[in-house]
Design an enzyme around this catalytic site. Structure first.
Site, PDB file in Angstrom:
ATOM      1  CG  ASN A  13     -25.931 -33.400  14.576  1.00 58.34           C
ATOM      2  OD1 ASN A  13     -25.777 -32.601  13.648  1.00 58.34           O
ATOM      3  ND2 ASN A  13     -26.665 -34.498  14.465  1.00 58.34           N
ATOM      4  CE  LYS A  15     -29.978 -33.550  15.577  1.00 57.11           C
ATOM      5  NZ  LYS A  15     -31.099 -34.302  16.143  1.00 57.11           N
ATOM      6  CG  HIS A  98     -27.937 -38.332  12.989  1.00 55.57           C
ATOM      7  ND1 HIS A  98     -29.316 -38.210  12.982  1.00 55.57           N
ATOM      8  CD2 HIS A  98     -27.518 -37.837  14.179  1.00 55.57           C
ATOM      9  CE1 HIS A  98     -29.698 -37.648  14.112  1.00 55.57           C
ATOM     10  NE2 HIS A  98     -28.641 -37.411  14.856  1.00 55.57           N
ATOM     11  CD  GLU A 100     -32.120 -35.850  13.044  1.00 53.95           C
ATOM     12  OE1 GLU A 100     -31.277 -35.079  12.547  1.00 53.95           O
ATOM     13  OE2 GLU A 100     -32.485 -35.772  14.239  1.00 53.95           O
ATOM     14  CD  GLU A 170     -27.316 -39.329  18.231  1.00 53.39           C
ATOM     15  OE1 GLU A 170     -27.050 -38.333  18.908  1.00 53.39           O
ATOM     16  OE2 GLU A 170     -27.733 -39.263  17.070  1.00 53.39           O
ATOM     17  N   GLY A 176     -34.518 -35.404  19.998  1.00 47.81           N
ATOM     18  CA  GLY A 176     -35.379 -34.243  19.769  1.00 47.81           C
ATOM     19  C   GLY A 176     -36.745 -34.348  20.436  1.00 47.81           C
ATOM     20  CB  SER A 216     -33.482 -35.521  24.996  1.00 47.39           C
ATOM     21  OG  SER A 216     -34.397 -35.522  23.915  1.00 47.39           O
ATOM     22  N   GLY A 237     -27.748 -32.494  20.170  1.00 53.26           N
ATOM     23  CA  GLY A 237     -28.462 -31.764  19.127  1.00 53.26           C
ATOM     24  C   GLY A 237     -28.908 -30.403  19.634  1.00 53.26           C
ATOM     25  N   GLY A 238     -30.177 -30.316  20.027  1.00 48.81           N
ATOM     26  CA  GLY A 238     -30.778 -29.044  20.433  1.00 48.81           C
ATOM     27  C   GLY A 238     -29.936 -28.214  21.395  1.00 48.81           C
TER      28      GLY A 238
HETATM   29  P1  13P Z   1     -31.188 -33.884  20.545  1.00 51.52           P
HETATM   30  O1  13P Z   1     -30.072 -33.611  21.528  1.00 51.52           O
HETATM   31  O2  13P Z   1     -31.803 -32.633  19.985  1.00 51.52           O
HETATM   32  O3  13P Z   1     -32.162 -34.875  21.053  1.00 51.52           O
HETATM   33  O4  13P Z   1     -30.472 -34.572  19.266  1.00 51.52           O
HETATM   34  C1  13P Z   1     -29.615 -35.627  19.471  1.00 51.52           C
HETATM   35  C2  13P Z   1     -28.952 -35.941  18.181  1.00 51.52           C
HETATM   36  O5  13P Z   1     -29.582 -36.416  17.259  1.00 51.52           O
HETATM   37  C3  13P Z   1     -27.525 -35.633  18.053  1.00 51.52           C
HETATM   38  O6  13P Z   1     -27.006 -36.193  16.899  1.00 51.52           O
END
Ligand code: 13P
Length: 255
Positions: A13, A15, A98, A100, A170, A176, A216, A237-238
């Protein structure tokens, strides 16, 4: 993972990261990194990057997804994108719900359900996100929260349609933050989600459902998380923004 009965799926993802040219560059790098994967690989990219990334991964094993879609087919919804628009572009997946979007953009369980239905009706596959806030975990209501999110999101969705749904667990406190759920915590909640799906659709549908962990997840902890029987992959994510790291997670899921 239980790869004999369900697909292992690693999804990135991205983002709100990467302009179209940067996105194409990363996608080309990823093509090489994940070429030998023995799991499904998806990248969910910003709307404006979809075209460039789709072209960059053409002929590879990488599938392309968006990060949201609206629930109406068309109309006066300034700034929104419909599921049909994504489908016509050749986009295969879409992330729905998600945290967010729930936290910053007013997404509710009900709109998550509407978006899921719209996406499936357009022929898209859905990565449906659920997860608790830290206060909810501390209150001991994680199972209730995640069960409710799952039940409302899946309301009105047929067993046939469920085959095009992946659920991503999640925990919001792990996103994050560098604070990963332990593999036991991830396993416990993923098993709970599977039990909820079993109650709604029966054993066979639940056993066949891919449930990812996200929060994470990285090259260092992927092996341990994926060693759990109910963790069938990851939503990253990251670490999905670095080809080498994403490649290591894909390699962990390919074992
Ligand atoms: P991180 O891997 O950056 O924690 O993000 C997870 C996420 O929200 C994937 O959708």
């Amino acid at each position: 993972m239980k790869k004999d009965v369900r697909k292992a799926v690693i999804a990135g993802n991205w983002k709100m990261n990467k302009t179209p040219s940067q996105a194409a560059e990363l996608a080309k790098e990823l093509r090489e990194t994940v070429a030998g994967a023995d799991c499904d690989v998806i990248v969910c990219v910003p709307f404006v990057d979809l075209q460039a990334v789709s072209e960059a991964v053409k002929g590879s094993n990488i599938h392309v997804g968006a990060q949201n879609c609206h629930f109406e087919k068309s109309g006066a919804f300034t700034g929104e994108i419909s599921a049909d628009m994504l489908a016509e572009m050749g986009v295969e997946y879409v992330i729905i719900g998600h945290s967010e979007r729930r936290t910053y953009f007013g997404e509710t369980d009900v709109t998550v359900n509407l978006r899921t239905k719209a996406a499936l009706a357009a022929g898209l596959k859905v990565i449906l996100c659920v997860g608790e806030y830290l206060e909810q975990r501390e209150q001991g209501i994680t199972a209730e929260i995640v069960s409710m999110q799952t039940k409302i999101a899946l309301a009105g969705i047929s067993a046939e349609e469920l085959k095009n749904v992946i659920i991503a667990y999640e925990p919001v406190w792990a996103i994050g933050t560098g604070k990963t759920a332990t593999s036991d915590q991830a396993e416990e909640v993923c098993a709970e989600i599977r039990a909820v799906v079993c109650g709604l659709y029966g054993e066979a549908a639940a056993e066949g459902l891919t449930i990812q962990y996200g929060g994470s997840m990285n090259a260092g902890n992927a092996d341990e998380l994926l060693s759990k029987v109910n963790v069938d992959g990851g939503l990253i994510g990251g670490a999905s923004l670095k080809a080498a790291d994403f490649g290591k997670i894909v390699a962990a899921a390919s074992k």
